[in-house]
Design a protein around this motif. Structure first.
Motif, PDB file in Angstrom:
ATOM      1  N   SER A 180      -0.883 -18.209   2.659  1.00  0.00           N
ATOM      2  CA  SER A 180      -1.871 -17.421   3.406  1.00  0.00           C
ATOM      3  C   SER A 180      -1.327 -16.042   3.773  1.00  0.00           C
ATOM      4  O   SER A 180      -2.078 -15.067   3.813  1.00  0.00           O
ATOM      5  CB  SER A 180      -2.305 -18.177   4.663  1.00  0.00           C
ATOM      6  N   VAL A 181      -0.034 -15.950   4.026  1.00  0.00           N
ATOM      7  CA  VAL A 181       0.566 -14.653   4.353  1.00  0.00           C
ATOM      8  C   VAL A 181       0.529 -13.729   3.126  1.00  0.00           C
ATOM      9  O   VAL A 181       0.203 -12.539   3.241  1.00  0.00           O
ATOM     10  CB  VAL A 181       2.008 -14.822   4.856  1.00  0.00           C
ATOM     11  N   ARG A 182       0.833 -14.253   1.958  1.00  0.00           N
ATOM     12  CA  ARG A 182       0.789 -13.424   0.745  1.00  0.00           C
ATOM     13  C   ARG A 182      -0.641 -12.955   0.468  1.00  0.00           C
ATOM     14  O   ARG A 182      -0.857 -11.819   0.044  1.00  0.00           O
ATOM     15  CB  ARG A 182       1.363 -14.184  -0.445  1.00  0.00           C
ATOM     16  N   GLN A 183      -1.599 -13.838   0.710  1.00  0.00           N
ATOM     17  CA  GLN A 183      -2.991 -13.445   0.537  1.00  0.00           C
ATOM     18  C   GLN A 183      -3.373 -12.352   1.536  1.00  0.00           C
ATOM     19  O   GLN A 183      -4.047 -11.369   1.185  1.00  0.00           O
ATOM     20  CB  GLN A 183      -3.909 -14.666   0.734  1.00  0.00           C
ATOM     21  N   TRP A 184      -2.898 -12.498   2.772  1.00  0.00           N
ATOM     22  CA  TRP A 184      -3.157 -11.508   3.828  1.00  0.00           C
ATOM     23  C   TRP A 184      -2.602 -10.144   3.416  1.00  0.00           C
ATOM     24  O   TRP A 184      -3.266  -9.116   3.577  1.00  0.00           O
ATOM     25  CB  TRP A 184      -2.511 -12.003   5.118  1.00  0.00           C
TER      26      TRP A 184
ATOM     27  N   LEU B 184      15.855  -0.303  -5.029  1.00  0.00           N
ATOM     28  CA  LEU B 184      15.250   1.019  -5.159  1.00  0.00           C
ATOM     29  C   LEU B 184      14.421   1.185  -6.428  1.00  0.00           C
ATOM     30  O   LEU B 184      13.797   2.226  -6.620  1.00  0.00           O
ATOM     31  CB  LEU B 184      16.345   2.086  -5.113  1.00  0.00           C
ATOM     32  N   SER B 185      14.389   0.162  -7.270  1.00  0.00           N
ATOM     33  CA  SER B 185      13.577   0.238  -8.487  1.00  0.00           C
ATOM     34  C   SER B 185      12.166  -0.302  -8.270  1.00  0.00           C
ATOM     35  O   SER B 185      11.334  -0.234  -9.170  1.00  0.00           O
ATOM     36  CB  SER B 185      14.252  -0.538  -9.623  1.00  0.00           C
ATOM     37  N   ARG B 186      11.910  -0.830  -7.073  1.00  0.00           N
ATOM     38  CA  ARG B 186      10.609  -1.419  -6.751  1.00  0.00           C
ATOM     39  C   ARG B 186       9.960  -0.647  -5.605  1.00  0.00           C
ATOM     40  O   ARG B 186      10.609   0.203  -4.989  1.00  0.00           O
ATOM     41  CB  ARG B 186      10.772  -2.891  -6.362  1.00  0.00           C
ATOM     42  N   PRO B 187       8.689  -0.928  -5.301  1.00  0.00           N
ATOM     43  CA  PRO B 187       8.107  -0.328  -4.094  1.00  0.00           C
ATOM     44  C   PRO B 187       9.005  -0.587  -2.893  1.00  0.00           C
ATOM     45  O   PRO B 187       9.527  -1.708  -2.719  1.00  0.00           O
ATOM     46  CB  PRO B 187       6.755  -1.044  -3.968  1.00  0.00           C
ATOM     47  N   LEU B 188       9.190   0.431  -2.043  1.00  0.00           N
ATOM     48  CA  LEU B 188      10.255   0.414  -1.051  1.00  0.00           C
ATOM     49  C   LEU B 188       9.817  -0.212   0.263  1.00  0.00           C
ATOM     50  O   LEU B 188       9.817   0.427   1.321  1.00  0.00           O
ATOM     51  CB  LEU B 188      10.782   1.836  -0.848  1.00  0.00           C
TER      52      LEU B 188
ATOM     53  N   ASP C 257       5.816 -12.025  -4.591  1.00  0.00           N
ATOM     54  CA  ASP C 257       6.853 -13.063  -4.471  1.00  0.00           C
ATOM     55  C   ASP C 257       8.196 -12.451  -4.095  1.00  0.00           C
ATOM     56  O   ASP C 257       9.038 -13.114  -3.488  1.00  0.00           O
ATOM     57  CB  ASP C 257       6.996 -13.831  -5.792  1.00  0.00           C
ATOM     58  N   ARG C 258       8.398 -11.186  -4.464  1.00  0.00           N
ATOM     59  CA  ARG C 258       9.651 -10.509  -4.145  1.00  0.00           C
ATOM     60  C   ARG C 258       9.571  -9.704  -2.852  1.00  0.00           C
ATOM     61  O   ARG C 258      10.594  -9.438  -2.229  1.00  0.00           O
ATOM     62  CB  ARG C 258      10.045  -9.561  -5.289  1.00  0.00           C
ATOM     63  N   HIS C 259       8.376  -9.318  -2.475  1.00  0.00           N
ATOM     64  CA  HIS C 259       8.223  -8.433  -1.321  1.00  0.00           C
ATOM     65  C   HIS C 259       7.847  -9.160  -0.029  1.00  0.00           C
ATOM     66  O   HIS C 259       8.066  -8.623   1.056  1.00  0.00           O
ATOM     67  CB  HIS C 259       7.159  -7.366  -1.611  1.00  0.00           C
ATOM     68  N   VAL C 260       7.260 -10.333  -0.125  1.00  0.00           N
ATOM     69  CA  VAL C 260       6.776 -11.056   1.050  1.00  0.00           C
ATOM     70  C   VAL C 260       7.545 -12.359   1.197  1.00  0.00           C
ATOM     71  O   VAL C 260       7.666 -13.138   0.244  1.00  0.00           O
ATOM     72  CB  VAL C 260       5.254 -11.337   0.934  1.00  0.00           C
ATOM     73  N   HIS C 261       8.068 -12.595   2.407  1.00  0.00           N
ATOM     74  CA  HIS C 261       8.926 -13.759   2.652  1.00  0.00           C
ATOM     75  C   HIS C 261       8.473 -14.493   3.914  1.00  0.00           C
ATOM     76  O   HIS C 261       8.045 -13.868   4.891  1.00  0.00           O
ATOM     77  CB  HIS C 261      10.381 -13.314   2.799  1.00  0.00           C
ATOM     78  N   PHE C 262       8.601 -15.805   3.890  1.00  0.00           N
ATOM     79  CA  PHE C 262       8.126 -16.648   4.998  1.00  0.00           C
ATOM     80  C   PHE C 262       9.276 -17.509   5.517  1.00  0.00           C
ATOM     81  O   PHE C 262      10.028 -18.102   4.736  1.00  0.00           O
ATOM     82  CB  PHE C 262       6.983 -17.541   4.491  1.00  0.00           C
ATOM     83  N   HIS C 263       9.439 -17.539   6.837  1.00  0.00           N
ATOM     84  CA  HIS C 263      10.518 -18.297   7.463  1.00  0.00           C
ATOM     85  C   HIS C 263       9.978 -19.076   8.658  1.00  0.00           C
ATOM     86  O   HIS C 263       9.019 -18.654   9.317  1.00  0.00           O
ATOM     87  CB  HIS C 263      11.627 -17.369   7.973  1.00  0.00           C
ATOM     88  N   THR C 264      10.629 -20.180   8.964  1.00  0.00           N
ATOM     89  CA  THR C 264      10.321 -20.955  10.165  1.00  0.00           C
ATOM     90  C   THR C 264      11.627 -21.303  10.864  1.00  0.00           C
ATOM     91  O   THR C 264      12.597 -21.705  10.216  1.00  0.00           O
ATOM     92  CB  THR C 264       9.573 -22.254   9.815  1.00  0.00           C
TER      93      THR C 264
END
Length: 539
Positions: free
Chosen positions: A103-107, A172-176, A142-149
């Motif tokens: 749900s966070v990635r969708q958000w 630095l090769s990806r969106p920053l 998948d590389r930019h958004v991370h979920f932790h508990t």
């Protein structure tokens, strides 16, 4: 090499090591040029190479200006040039099961159009002949958004997640940018019992503190523009290949013009430097402040400790009334000064050293810059050798005023703008030099610690139905700058001071947090007593 008087004014925060300006730097100084969008001039004034580059591009491309490129060129293990905004949301009675990795990635995917930072990356020029430019890029969530508990109470498990995010380099090769969501947080200081934290990490070449504030306000708003990047990666890749050829050709064609501007800029920088020297001799502005080397100016170990303390705004108002002219920033500087009086590093008692704070000043209302970063760095003595809290604050008020007057002096404003037109190769060489030169105990320092006001805010915003309740600004310590303080208004009643320290000078911020609280309470007690005495005398 002799030091020049403009040492306290380099762009900040967290960029290339703040250091005194040398006479060689004067010779390499330039006058301002165009804004952040690449402009090649009129058709009649352009070379054949430039015209060919324009045909390949089809449209103008947005380059980083020198103030922003400095943070990119200056990136190295001793200086990680990114910002991390931690935003807290009151989980309260909300349905925590709704906040999942999916749900966070969708958000996030629905809000990519909130800022161009999310859907573009930096393209370096061939051999860095010119400044990098932005190109469209579809982020891999998948590389930019991370979920932790977290499953334990208190600040420690949150710090264990936050510290690696703050200290680790960005790709630095990806969106920053990166976004981390942490659920399960309970029992942290004076926050509500149950909270959710969002860590937003952005490279400094794309944003300063005020730009980060605009990003968070847009990201967590109740409505947002529609995302339009999905499915465009192939077309974007083709366009980037065309842009690379066109921009490289235009960079080569622009070299003669850059060199001519460089020659004119040398004379302008020398004139500004002379104006500063004359103003110092006449007393029109205060001289530059140099700081002696202490262990706080050492080299990073790669591990950091983070913790924060809160202070009541009504108490800060009481302190300000006791010292006419005091600002909130001045009070914070005084609190830090009092805490450092108790602090010792590797056996060195900092109460015996005249400490200097590095204080970023926004120039957005002063200059007409087009860069994402619009800051200069002031050097403000902390007067920590003064025992009485209110006398110490009064000294800081005067020093802050003098530092601001110096930064606003016309010749200084002209001189500090030299970076705006520095050729890319020259700025790259300067950045390389700062990487190779180790911190030296014999070199003059710009200061001992950063004390900065970063206006993060998402007031009235929410995350999955959870209301925003406060923020913590973060920027990793760097070489020569191992202890940092970042202030942010939690709400209309409370101010938060976040502390980041390299573990080589402060293994755990918890003890220093106690010193800060003690310093604040001592300052408040002195202010209350002074105001009470004044009331008695008035009667």
């Amino acid at each position: 090499m002799e030091h020049w008087a403009g040492a306290d004014l380099r762009g900040h925060a967290g960029g290339i090591d703040a250091k005194p300006i040398h006479r060689l730097e004067i010779a390499l100084s330039l006058s301002p040029i165009e804004g952040s969008r690449y402009v090649s001039g009129t058709a009649s004034g352009r070379s054949a190479l430039s015209k060919l580059g324009s045909r390949l591009l089809g449209e103008s491309a947005e380059r980083l200006v020198s103030r922003d490129a400095e943070y990119l060129f200056g990136e190295h293990p001793g200086h990680r040039n990114h910002l991390v905004a931690v935003l807290f949301f009151d989980a309260g009675e909300s349905d925590a099961t709704a906040v999942t990795e999916q749900s966070v990635r969708q958000w996030v995917s629905e809000r990519l159009a909130c800022s161009p930072v999310f859907t573009r990356r930096v393209q370096r020029e061939m051999f860095d002949l010119d400044y990098p430019y932005w190109v469209g890029a579809e982020p891999d969530l998948d590389r930019h958004v991370h979920f932790h508990t977290v499953n334990e109470r208190g600040w420690a498990p949150v710090e264990a997640l936050l510290s690696p995010v703050v200290e680790s380099p960005m790709d630095l090769s990806r969106p920053l940018w990166e976004l981390h969501v942490v659920t399960g947080i309970r029992g942290v200081h004076d926050l509500p019992e149950s909270v959710i934290a969002v860590f937003l990490k952005v490279h400094h070449c794309a944003a300063d503190g005020l730009a980060m504030r605009e990003m968070t306000l847009g990201l967590f708003a109740r409505s947002w523009p529609a995302a339009t990047v999905a499915g465009q990666s192939k077309a974007a890749s083709k366009k980037v290949r065309i842009q690379k050829g066109g921009m490289a050709i235009r960079a080569i064609a622009r070299i003669p013009r850059v060199l001519i501007r460089f020659g004119r800029g040398v004379a302008d920088a020398r004139a500004a430097a002379k104006g500063i020297a004359d103003a110092e001799k006449s007393g029109a502005i205060a001289p530059a402040v140099d700081a002696t080397y202490t262990p706080l100016n050492g080299v990073v170990s790669g591990e950091i400790s983070i913790d924060f303390v809160t202070m009541r705004l009504d108490a800060i108002s009481t302190i300000r009334r006791a010292v006419p002219g005091a600002t909130v920033n001045d009070v914070l500087l005084s609190v830090v000064s009092g805490a450092l009086r108790e602090f010792s590093v590797r056996g060195e008692d900092l109460a015996k050293v005249s400490l200097v704070a590095k204080v970023p000043r926004s120039m957005r209302t002063v200059e007409d810059w087009t860069s994402a970063n619009q800051l200069v760095l002031l050097s403000v003595p902390l007067h920590n050798e003064t025992t009485a809290p209110l006398s110490r604050l009064a000294g800081i008020v005067q020093s802050s005023r003098k530092a601001k007057e110096r930064s606003g002096f016309p010749a200084m404003r002209r001189y500090v703008s030299r970076i705006e037109s520095s050729p890319a190769l020259l700025l790259k060489a300067s950045a390389l030099g700062s990487k190779l030169v180790a911190q030296s105990a014999s070199a003059a320092q710009a200061g001992h610690t950063i004390v900065s006001n970063i206006a993060l805010d998402a007031m009235g915003r929410e995350f999955f139905g959870c209301q925003y309740i406060g923020a913590l600004p973060n920027q990793p310590p760097g070489n020569g700058d191992l202890l940092r303080h970042y202030m942010c208004f939690k709400d209309t009643e409370v101010l938060t001071l976040n502390v980041l320290a390299d573990t080589s000078v402060l293994p755990a911020v918890g003890e220093y947090r106690t010193m800060l609280t003690r310093s604040f309470e001592s300052l408040l007690a002195s202010a209350t007593e002074s105001l009470s005495s004044a009331d008695v005398e008035a009667r």
